[in-house]
Enzyme design. Structure first.
Site, PDB file in Angstrom:
ATOM      1  N   ASN A   1       0.840  -1.200   0.000  1.00 17.46           N
ATOM      2  CA  ASN A   1       0.000   0.000   0.000  1.00 17.46           C
ATOM      3  C   ASN A   1       0.875   1.251   0.000  1.00 17.46           C
ATOM      4  OD1 ASN A   1       0.591  -0.831   2.692  1.00 17.46           O
ATOM      5  ND2 ASN A   1      -1.082   0.391   3.504  1.00 17.46           N
ATOM      6  N   ILE A   2       0.397   2.262  -0.708  1.00 19.14           N
ATOM      7  CA  ILE A   2       1.121   3.535  -0.856  1.00 19.14           C
ATOM      8  C   ILE A   2       0.133   4.648  -0.521  1.00 19.14           C
ATOM      9  CG2 ILE A   2       2.456   5.010  -2.413  1.00 19.14           C
ATOM     10  CD1 ILE A   2       2.902   2.512  -4.207  1.00 19.14           C
ATOM     11  N   GLU A   3       0.263   5.201   0.668  1.00 18.45           N
ATOM     12  CA  GLU A   3      -0.704   6.212   1.109  1.00 18.45           C
ATOM     13  C   GLU A   3      -0.278   7.616   0.676  1.00 18.45           C
ATOM     14  OE1 GLU A   3      -1.320   5.473   5.298  1.00 18.45           O
ATOM     15  OE2 GLU A   3      -2.434   3.640   4.849  1.00 18.45           O
TER      16      GLU A   3
ATOM     17  N   CYS B   1      -4.040   0.705  -2.665  1.00 16.43           N
ATOM     18  CA  CYS B   1      -3.951  -0.555  -1.920  1.00 16.43           C
ATOM     19  C   CYS B   1      -2.885  -1.440  -2.549  1.00 16.43           C
ATOM     20  CB  CYS B   1      -5.277  -1.304  -1.983  1.00 16.43           C
ATOM     21  SG  CYS B   1      -6.626  -0.521  -1.111  1.00 16.43           S
TER      22      CYS B   1
ATOM     23  N   GLU C   1      -3.046  -4.495  -3.414  1.00 17.81           N
ATOM     24  CA  GLU C   1      -3.546  -5.346  -4.511  1.00 17.81           C
ATOM     25  C   GLU C   1      -3.498  -4.604  -5.846  1.00 17.81           C
ATOM     26  OE1 GLU C   1      -4.869  -4.748  -1.569  1.00 17.81           O
ATOM     27  OE2 GLU C   1      -6.335  -6.262  -0.989  1.00 17.81           O
TER      28      GLU C   1
ATOM     29  N   CYS D   1     -10.464  -4.530  -0.503  1.00 15.78           N
ATOM     30  CA  CYS D   1     -11.562  -3.551  -0.491  1.00 15.78           C
ATOM     31  C   CYS D   1     -12.400  -3.709  -1.770  1.00 15.78           C
ATOM     32  CB  CYS D   1     -11.008  -2.138  -0.364  1.00 15.78           C
ATOM     33  SG  CYS D   1     -10.317  -1.480  -1.893  1.00 15.78           S
TER      34      CYS D   1
ATOM     35  N   CYS E   1     -10.628  -2.798  -5.075  1.00 15.83           N
ATOM     36  CA  CYS E   1      -9.668  -3.821  -5.512  1.00 15.83           C
ATOM     37  C   CYS E   1     -10.390  -5.057  -6.043  1.00 15.83           C
ATOM     38  CB  CYS E   1      -8.732  -4.204  -4.367  1.00 15.83           C
ATOM     39  SG  CYS E   1      -7.564  -2.895  -3.953  1.00 15.83           S
TER      40      CYS E   1
HETATM   41  N1  THU Z   1      -5.313  -1.662   2.260  1.00  9.20           N
HETATM   42  C1  THU Z   1      -4.705  -2.439   1.315  1.00  9.20           C
HETATM   43  O1  THU Z   1      -3.627  -2.108   0.824  1.00  9.20           O
HETATM   44  N2  THU Z   1      -5.332  -3.575   0.943  1.00  9.20           N
HETATM   45  C2  THU Z   1      -6.443  -4.070   1.524  1.00  9.20           C
HETATM   46  O2  THU Z   1      -6.876  -5.151   1.181  1.00  9.20           O
HETATM   47  C3  THU Z   1      -7.134  -3.307   2.559  1.00  9.20           C
HETATM   48  C4  THU Z   1      -6.578  -1.965   2.862  1.00  9.20           C
HETATM   49  C5  THU Z   1      -4.615  -0.456   2.718  1.00  9.20           C
HETATM   50  C6  THU Z   1      -5.221   0.854   2.377  1.00  9.20           C
HETATM   51  C7  THU Z   1      -4.641   1.764   3.467  1.00  9.20           C
HETATM   52  O3  THU Z   1      -3.354   2.198   3.053  1.00  9.20           O
HETATM   53  C8  THU Z   1      -4.472   0.824   4.644  1.00  9.20           C
HETATM   54  O4  THU Z   1      -4.542  -0.494   4.131  1.00  9.20           O
HETATM   55  C9  THU Z   1      -5.495   1.009   5.732  1.00  9.20           C
HETATM   56  O5  THU Z   1      -6.789   0.913   5.248  1.00  9.20           O
END
Ligand code: THU
Length: 144
Positions: free
Chosen positions: A49-51, A60, A62, A100, A103
């Site tokens: 994940n890259i926020e 996300c 995925e 999510c 995804c």
């Molecule tokens: N996130 C994912 O990367 N994949 C998932 O299946 C669920 C959520 C990430 C998004 C965000 O950066 C962090 O998890 C918290 O929600």
């Protein structure tokens, strides 16, 4: 067509997702997630994940793995493993991370409902589902 993977492939995918998780950029949620996507040829593409400070540009794990694979020319996928947990700490065995909705829909664009989705905290703790179980009524793509 029913898709199946070997126990060794499942372990490979879980390990790759656990390793990918270590590279997450997640200063806002403090949750790190890794994904490992396997092509029909057995090649694994990973993502984390890259926020983002503005929140909505965040990605996300995925979708990062999917984007890497699709942009490398891949189109056929059989399985994806997802591993998440607190930043800079081991995943909690009882807390599986499920993809999510966005995804799930992106997976449905390229993968059949038989696609295997493994939500894992480690090699011993996982749930194996199909994409159809996670998203029974996708907005239908044209290609299948
Ligand atoms: N996130 C994912 O990367 N994949 C998932 O299946 C669920 C959520 C990430 C998004 C965000 O950066 C962090 O998890 C918290 O929600």
């Amino acid at each position: 067509m029913t898709i199946s993977i070997t126990q060794q492939q499942r372990q490979q995918l879980i390990n790759a997702a656990m390793t990918a998780r270590q590279l997450a950029y997640a200063p806002y949620s403090a949750k790190s997630v890794g994904a490992a996507l396997m092509t029909a040829d057995g090649i694994i593409y990973t993502g984390c994940n890259i926020e983002n400070a503005a929140l909505s540009p965040g990605l996300c794990a995925e979708r990062v793995a999917m984007a890497k694979a699709i942009s490398a020319g891949e189109r056929l996928f059989i399985a994806i493993a997802i591993c998440g947990g607190p930043l800079d700490a081991p995943a909690v065995p009882e807390e599986l991370f499920y993809p999510c909705g966005v995804c799930r829909q992106m997976l449905a664009e390229f993968c059949s409902g038989e696609m295997i989705v493994i939500c894992a905290s480690d090699e011993q703790h996982y749930q194996q589902l199909t994409l159809a179980e996670l998203l029974p009524y996708p907005y239908p793509p044209d290609n299948h």
